[in-house]
Design a protein around this motif. Structure first.
Motif, PDB file in Angstrom:
ATOM      1  N   LYS A 151      26.483  37.469  -1.239  1.00 50.09           N
ATOM      2  CA  LYS A 151      26.674  38.856  -0.806  1.00 50.09           C
ATOM      3  C   LYS A 151      25.816  39.143   0.431  1.00 50.09           C
ATOM      4  CE  LYS A 151      26.288  43.608  -2.441  1.00 50.09           C
ATOM      5  NZ  LYS A 151      27.533  44.250  -2.125  1.00 50.09           N
ATOM      6  N   ALA A 152      24.588  38.608   0.427  1.00 55.66           N
ATOM      7  CA  ALA A 152      23.671  38.841   1.550  1.00 55.66           C
ATOM      8  C   ALA A 152      24.270  38.349   2.865  1.00 55.66           C
ATOM      9  CB  ALA A 152      22.344  38.132   1.294  1.00 55.66           C
ATOM     10  N   MET A 153      24.939  37.196   2.805  1.00 55.36           N
ATOM     11  CA  MET A 153      25.512  36.633   4.033  1.00 55.36           C
ATOM     12  C   MET A 153      26.585  37.568   4.597  1.00 55.36           C
ATOM     13  SD  MET A 153      25.324  32.749   2.729  1.00 55.36           S
ATOM     14  CE  MET A 153      26.357  31.946   3.876  1.00 55.36           C
ATOM     15  N   GLU A 154      27.347  38.196   3.719  1.00 50.54           N
ATOM     16  CA  GLU A 154      28.353  39.173   4.173  1.00 50.54           C
ATOM     17  C   GLU A 154      27.669  40.417   4.736  1.00 50.54           C
ATOM     18  OE1 GLU A 154      31.671  38.774   4.383  1.00 50.54           O
ATOM     19  OE2 GLU A 154      31.077  36.721   3.896  1.00 50.54           O
ATOM     20  N   GLU A 155      26.624  40.872   4.039  1.00 51.35           N
ATOM     21  CA  GLU A 155      25.948  42.111   4.439  1.00 51.35           C
ATOM     22  C   GLU A 155      25.284  41.986   5.811  1.00 51.35           C
ATOM     23  OE1 GLU A 155      24.712  44.195   0.256  1.00 51.35           O
ATOM     24  OE2 GLU A 155      23.430  42.603   0.976  1.00 51.35           O
ATOM     25  N   MET A 156      24.770  40.788   6.105  1.00 54.21           N
ATOM     26  CA  MET A 156      24.065  40.609   7.383  1.00 54.21           C
ATOM     27  C   MET A 156      25.009  40.828   8.572  1.00 54.21           C
ATOM     28  SD  MET A 156      21.595  37.650   5.976  1.00 54.21           S
ATOM     29  CE  MET A 156      20.884  36.918   7.403  1.00 54.21           C
ATOM     30  N   LYS A 157      26.284  40.650   8.334  1.00 49.43           N
ATOM     31  CA  LYS A 157      27.266  40.866   9.414  1.00 49.43           C
ATOM     32  C   LYS A 157      27.396  42.353   9.769  1.00 49.43           C
ATOM     33  CE  LYS A 157      30.103  36.961   7.891  1.00 49.43           C
ATOM     34  NZ  LYS A 157      31.249  36.675   7.020  1.00 49.43           N
ATOM     35  N   LEU A 158      26.938  43.223   8.870  1.00 50.90           N
ATOM     36  CA  LEU A 158      27.113  44.677   9.094  1.00 50.90           C
ATOM     37  C   LEU A 158      25.876  45.342   9.701  1.00 50.90           C
ATOM     38  CD1 LEU A 158      28.862  45.480   5.679  1.00 50.90           C
ATOM     39  CD2 LEU A 158      29.957  45.178   7.898  1.00 50.90           C
ATOM     40  N   ALA A 159      24.866  44.524  10.002  1.00 48.76           N
ATOM     41  CA  ALA A 159      23.578  45.084  10.455  1.00 48.76           C
ATOM     42  C   ALA A 159      23.719  45.968  11.694  1.00 48.76           C
ATOM     43  CB  ALA A 159      22.598  43.946  10.720  1.00 48.76           C
ATOM     44  N   SER A 160      24.654  45.607  12.586  1.00 45.18           N
ATOM     45  CA  SER A 160      24.760  46.347  13.858  1.00 45.18           C
ATOM     46  C   SER A 160      25.213  47.797  13.651  1.00 45.18           C
ATOM     47  CB  SER A 160      25.713  45.629  14.803  1.00 45.18           C
ATOM     48  OG  SER A 160      26.990  45.600  14.216  1.00 45.18           O
ATOM     49  N   GLN A 161      25.677  48.133  12.445  1.00 47.51           N
ATOM     50  CA  GLN A 161      26.104  49.516  12.202  1.00 47.51           C
ATOM     51  C   GLN A 161      24.922  50.443  11.862  1.00 47.51           C
ATOM     52  OE1 GLN A 161      29.678  50.105   9.879  1.00 47.51           O
ATOM     53  NE2 GLN A 161      30.236  47.965  10.121  1.00 47.51           N
ATOM     54  N   PHE A 162      23.717  49.870  11.838  1.00 51.05           N
ATOM     55  CA  PHE A 162      22.523  50.668  11.509  1.00 51.05           C
ATOM     56  C   PHE A 162      21.827  51.145  12.776  1.00 51.05           C
ATOM     57  CE2 PHE A 162      23.648  48.944   7.569  1.00 51.05           C
ATOM     58  CZ  PHE A 162      23.002  49.665   6.578  1.00 51.05           C
ATOM     59  N   ASP A 163      21.025  52.218  12.646  1.00 53.91           N
ATOM     60  CA  ASP A 163      20.298  52.738  13.809  1.00 53.91           C
ATOM     61  C   ASP A 163      19.247  51.740  14.280  1.00 53.91           C
ATOM     62  OD1 ASP A 163      21.633  55.205  13.776  1.00 53.91           O
ATOM     63  OD2 ASP A 163      20.292  55.975  12.219  1.00 53.91           O
ATOM     64  N   GLN A 164      18.600  51.077  13.321  1.00 53.76           N
ATOM     65  CA  GLN A 164      17.524  50.141  13.662  1.00 53.76           C
ATOM     66  C   GLN A 164      17.655  48.891  12.796  1.00 53.76           C
ATOM     67  OE1 GLN A 164      14.785  50.688  15.746  1.00 53.76           O
ATOM     68  NE2 GLN A 164      15.243  52.804  16.295  1.00 53.76           N
ATOM     69  N   ILE A 165      17.323  47.744  13.404  1.00 54.20           N
ATOM     70  CA  ILE A 165      17.280  46.482  12.641  1.00 54.20           C
ATOM     71  C   ILE A 165      15.849  45.950  12.752  1.00 54.20           C
ATOM     72  CG2 ILE A 165      18.144  44.109  12.440  1.00 54.20           C
ATOM     73  CD1 ILE A 165      20.697  45.028  13.887  1.00 54.20           C
ATOM     74  N   VAL A 166      15.254  45.651  11.608  1.00 55.15           N
ATOM     75  CA  VAL A 166      13.882  45.137  11.622  1.00 55.15           C
ATOM     76  C   VAL A 166      13.869  43.820  10.844  1.00 55.15           C
ATOM     77  CG1 VAL A 166      11.513  45.637  10.948  1.00 55.15           C
ATOM     78  CG2 VAL A 166      12.989  47.504  11.666  1.00 55.15           C
ATOM     79  N   VAL A 167      13.356  42.764  11.473  1.00 54.29           N
ATOM     80  CA  VAL A 167      13.325  41.452  10.803  1.00 54.29           C
ATOM     81  C   VAL A 167      12.056  41.346   9.961  1.00 54.29           C
ATOM     82  CG1 VAL A 167      13.305  38.939  11.135  1.00 54.29           C
ATOM     83  CG2 VAL A 167      14.626  40.386  12.692  1.00 54.29           C
ATOM     84  N   ASN A 168      12.251  41.058   8.683  1.00 53.36           N
ATOM     85  CA  ASN A 168      11.095  40.964   7.780  1.00 53.36           C
ATOM     86  C   ASN A 168      10.526  39.550   7.763  1.00 53.36           C
ATOM     87  OD1 ASN A 168       9.131  41.308   5.931  1.00 53.36           O
ATOM     88  ND2 ASN A 168      10.473  41.748   4.194  1.00 53.36           N
ATOM     89  N   ASP A 169       9.772  39.219   8.823  1.00 52.74           N
ATOM     90  CA  ASP A 169       9.141  37.898   8.871  1.00 52.74           C
ATOM     91  C   ASP A 169       7.685  37.977   8.425  1.00 52.74           C
ATOM     92  OD1 ASP A 169       8.404  39.419  10.987  1.00 52.74           O
ATOM     93  OD2 ASP A 169       8.995  37.997  12.539  1.00 52.74           O
ATOM     94  N   ASP A 170       7.150  39.194   8.366  1.00 57.21           N
ATOM     95  CA  ASP A 170       5.756  39.380   7.935  1.00 57.21           C
ATOM     96  C   ASP A 170       5.668  40.777   7.333  1.00 57.21           C
ATOM     97  OD1 ASP A 170       2.552  38.745   9.264  1.00 57.21           O
ATOM     98  OD2 ASP A 170       3.087  40.578   8.241  1.00 57.21           O
ATOM     99  N   LEU A 171       5.467  40.840   6.017  1.00 53.84           N
ATOM    100  CA  LEU A 171       5.604  42.128   5.316  1.00 53.84           C
ATOM    101  C   LEU A 171       4.664  43.207   5.865  1.00 53.84           C
ATOM    102  CD1 LEU A 171       7.175  43.653   3.138  1.00 53.84           C
ATOM    103  CD2 LEU A 171       5.466  42.909   1.481  1.00 53.84           C
ATOM    104  N   ASP A 172       3.397  42.849   6.112  1.00 52.94           N
ATOM    105  CA  ASP A 172       2.443  43.861   6.616  1.00 52.94           C
ATOM    106  C   ASP A 172       2.900  44.438   7.951  1.00 52.94           C
ATOM    107  OD1 ASP A 172       0.834  43.650   4.477  1.00 52.94           O
ATOM    108  OD2 ASP A 172      -0.557  42.219   5.387  1.00 52.94           O
ATOM    109  N   ARG A 173       3.323  43.534   8.840  1.00 46.95           N
ATOM    110  CA  ARG A 173       3.758  43.991  10.168  1.00 46.95           C
ATOM    111  C   ARG A 173       5.003  44.875  10.050  1.00 46.95           C
ATOM    112  NH1 ARG A 173       7.390  43.413  13.572  1.00 46.95           N
ATOM    113  NH2 ARG A 173       8.528  41.835  12.400  1.00 46.95           N
TER     114      ARG A 173
END
Ligand code: 5GP
Length: 190
Positions: A151-173
């Motif tokens: 499901k996640a792989m399908e959902e990632m295709k829809l990211a551009s419909q959001f106002d902001q995309i933030v990559v979670n590579d470091d939780l604190d940041r």
């Protein structure tokens, strides 16, 4: 004070619940929208805190009565929905609403609330990373994890419909970055 909506969406396991909790701790004017779900409580989850845990029949009745702003069958036979009463409860306290919903739900809520809402997509650094997080969380068995990854792989295709995309590579940041995005969204309007 006018109430705004903060929509946090991400594939399961991408860390959005930690991010939502961080926002709630840092800003007392934010309040979590507790969704209704038909899935069973996990670990230490409490009815009315993480979710309102209800039966499939109760859920269907709420659909029939028009009690949801949006709802989704996120996984087969597992329903999740945002209750109108929940949003009204939070508005009644003069707070901004934080939604932690799946990707389709996030897109629907943004369409409903328009400029009163900011929608933020939390992107896992990779599918492999997401799978490892779900395995280490150990709250689902392997077949459920497979279902969530697909499901996640399908959902990632829809990211551009959001106002902001933030990559979670470091939780604190990422927590900090999302906090700043939300803070400036609200401050520009209040
Ligand atoms: P979990 O079972 O891991 O708590 O949640 C599974 C997915 O359902 C997550 O992506 C979560 O954000 C989403 N979800 C939780 N509440 C709602 C809701 O009210 N509406 C929608 N559309 N998705 C929800």
């Amino acid at each position: 004070m006018k109430c705004y909506m903060v929509i946090i969406s991400a594939p399961s396991g991408a860390g959005k619940t930690s991010i939502a909790n961080y926002l709630l701790r840092k800003n007392p004017n934010l309040e979590f929208s507790v969704s209704a779900t038909t899935r069973k409580p996990r670990g230490s989850e409490v009815n009315g805190k993480e979710y309102y845990f209800i039966s499939v029949n109760e859920f269907r009745e709420k659909i029939r009565n028009g009690e949801f702003i949006e709802w989704q069958e996120v996984y087969e036979n597992q329903f999740y929905g945002t209750l109108k009463s929940e949003v009204e409860r939070i508005w009644g306290k003069n707070c901004h609403v934080v939604f932690d919903v799946d990707v389709e739900g996030g897109i629907n809520l943004k369409n409903i609330f328009g400029t009163r809402a900011i929608s933020i997509f939390i992107m896992p650094p990779s599918v492999k990373d997401l799978e490892e997080r779900l395995i280490s969380r150990a709250t689902e068995d392997r077949s459920k994890i497979r279902m969530r990854v697909e499901k996640a792989m399908e959902e990632m295709k829809l990211a551009s419909q959001f106002d902001q995309i933030v990559v979670n590579d470091d939780l604190d940041r990422v927590q900090n970055e999302v906090y700043k995005i939300v803070d400036s969204f609200i401050n520009e309007r209040c």
